[in-house]
Design an enzyme around this catalytic site. Sequence first.
Site, short mmCIF file in Angstrom:
data_model
loop_
_atom_site.label_atom_id
_atom_site.label_comp_id
_atom_site.label_asym_id
_atom_site.label_seq_id
_atom_site.Cartn_x
_atom_site.Cartn_y
_atom_site.Cartn_z
N HIS A 122 -7.88 -4.94 -1.84
CA HIS A 122 -6.68 -4.41 -1.18
C HIS A 122 -6.01 -5.44 -0.27
CE1 HIS A 122 -4.19 -0.97 -0.34
NE2 HIS A 122 -4.30 -1.15 0.96
N ASP A 124 -9.62 -3.49 -5.94
CA ASP A 124 -9.09 -2.67 -4.85
C ASP A 124 -9.53 -1.22 -5.01
OD1 ASP A 124 -7.61 -1.37 -2.93
OD2 ASP A 124 -5.71 -2.29 -3.48
N SER A 131 0.84 -1.19 0.00
CA SER A 131 0.00 0.00 0.00
C SER A 131 0.89 1.25 0.00
CB SER A 131 -0.97 -0.04 1.19
OG SER A 131 -2.01 0.89 1.01
#
Length: 704
Positions: A673, A638, A552
């Site tokens: 994600h 995501d 991330s």
Amino acid sequence: MTSALPRAANQQPPVAPRRPHSFTTHGITLTDDYAWLKDPNWQEVLRDPSLLEPDIRSYLEAENGYTDSVLGHTTSLQKKLVAEMRGRIKEDDSSVPSPDGPYAYLRKYREGGQHPLYGRVARDGSGEIDILDGDELAKGHDYFQFGDRRHSLDHKLEGWSADTKGSEYYTIRVRDWATKQDLPDVVEETDGGLVWTADSSAFFYVKLDDNHRPMQVWLHKLGTKQADDLLIYEEPDSGWFTHIHESTSGRFCVIAGGDHETSEQRLIDVSDPTAPPRLVAKRELGVQYSLGDRGDELFILTNADGAIDFKIVTAPLAEPTRNNWRDLIPHRAGIYVIDFDLTTGHLIRLERANALPSITIRDLKSGDEHAIAFAETAYSLGTIGGYEFDTTNLRFSYSSMTTPSEVYDYDMATRQRVLRKRQEIPSGHNPADYVTTRIMAKADDGAEVPVSILHRAGLTLDGKAPLLLYGYGSYGHAMGAGFSANALSLVDRGFVYAIAHIRGGADKGWGWYLDGKREKKTNSFDDFAASARALIAANYTSPKRIVAHGGSAGGMLMGAVANRAGELFAGIVAEVPFVDVLNTMLDDTLPLTPPEWPEWGNPIASEADFKTILSYSPYDNVAAKEYPAILAMGGLTDPRVTYWEPAKWVARLRATMTGGGPVLLRINMGAGHGGASGRFSRLDEIAIVYAFALWAVGKADAEA
């Protein structure tokens, strides 16, 4: 382009067509050759992945095929890694039941089960009943993830939510504890959270808008349709996100809104759910606060009045505005108050100083305080919230890089500690076989960066060990030095496992975070490189023996480090990497962009912010140079880091770099994600990461 690692002659990477898209902002013209990889109907793709444009799907599938072919020789190693990691999981595990009135609620797993089951027992431990079976609910879905679960105050109903796409659109349903059947109520496109009203006839929830932003709080009355729900609150600022939770006493539903710099909270009495929400203290730029309630008094954690590392104040419930705030726990520079909890008689603070956490307990009647801390050089410590307010019991968890997780019940009045659960490692684990320690890396500007280290006992410090260095460094999130059963698969193969507690996280206080954001963002990257060099200097490893790993915003760190200090690394793993920072921050239709401007800057409104982001954005700074081997991993659905960010980055890297590599892309076509859902399916993805890391340092074939 030459390759640093061997590949079969027929293993040629896909070539993304260049379709130049030029735009000018603040007088600067940029050209993006790979903007076409962003599906113009990406919002609909989040809801239904089958709608992805065919040419984009073909390209992503070709990339997946290439990655599979390049890493194909590690297939047996990956299977071995999965078997090892699964062998460290107690498959029929369960949590310590959490009491609430006549019952105690728990989570458990069955042997071979991918998803949790939720249930309860009588308070004395008898009569166990399951209410939600994740394995059963996941049938027919490629992806399944529970969101929130909340039993009603009368203990008759269980509100629950789940995401079946990976896109973080959660659907809320209500299950009857007596019949174990869902009611007809279905509430869709929520953030997953819910708070019950006092009479258990309705619940509050937050609905996501068309841009996937949580902006509205609604009240759903049981037995009615979602179209008939009552709008309770709507946030007018698209740069703010809104969430809800129960207050510490359970008396209120708290509407918590904010961005990364400013916050504002409102209270709804759950006994009067249609009354207008009561504002606590109006928003002031740069002032953050969160609260707990106890009787007619509020306890507020805040950075107001220059309290960089936060303080706790009190205020009367009847008039909680800023001018009525009174310090209870004053600001102490360098001691960061992470969070707090309340019971009828005690205030519990979770604090961190110099990257080590502690729990401090205050008797609210006498004012006496005492702390819970541990002696290891690096560890993780956290409180575990319960349902009951009138209690002297505190539940907390502890682990270190060598010690599996332990759950304790602690009587705050008698100071007696009881071990309730120790993480079981079925395949066996002896902490004495491992060493955890910490060094301090000195950054170029003199900052001292803590680095937590795990390795096998008896390691010879000759600079020859391969090393995996993990980092994040954004949003004020600290990296706890806790136990990772999975990481043992690398450590047992001779790896050193290290965590760099870099600026941008709050590991050394909130000032440590502020010193790694916006115009100071490059401190995060420099700290990570300094951590790698310090590990080399201490003879743990050597250049080109390090694999960097982050996800991330930590994936953005990976992209920046690849550009700035790639010569240090044998490989880089970037999971769901936020690498296209400038283009994302210029697109105010994306779910996270307006709320992220305080973190990164607003390049639309500010030329200075535009130039700052442009100077480090990984995608925009790919250069004609040699790069280490890179594995980028993303998820099609995501909503946080969209799939096209790693796809574009990989395409530009391959088209620009002059040597090194290879550069691999793996997009999970059925997840978002968090990667694959299911505790065992996730191991498959971790095994790919670890196999890549072993391959990058030349150990994969020997370990197969």
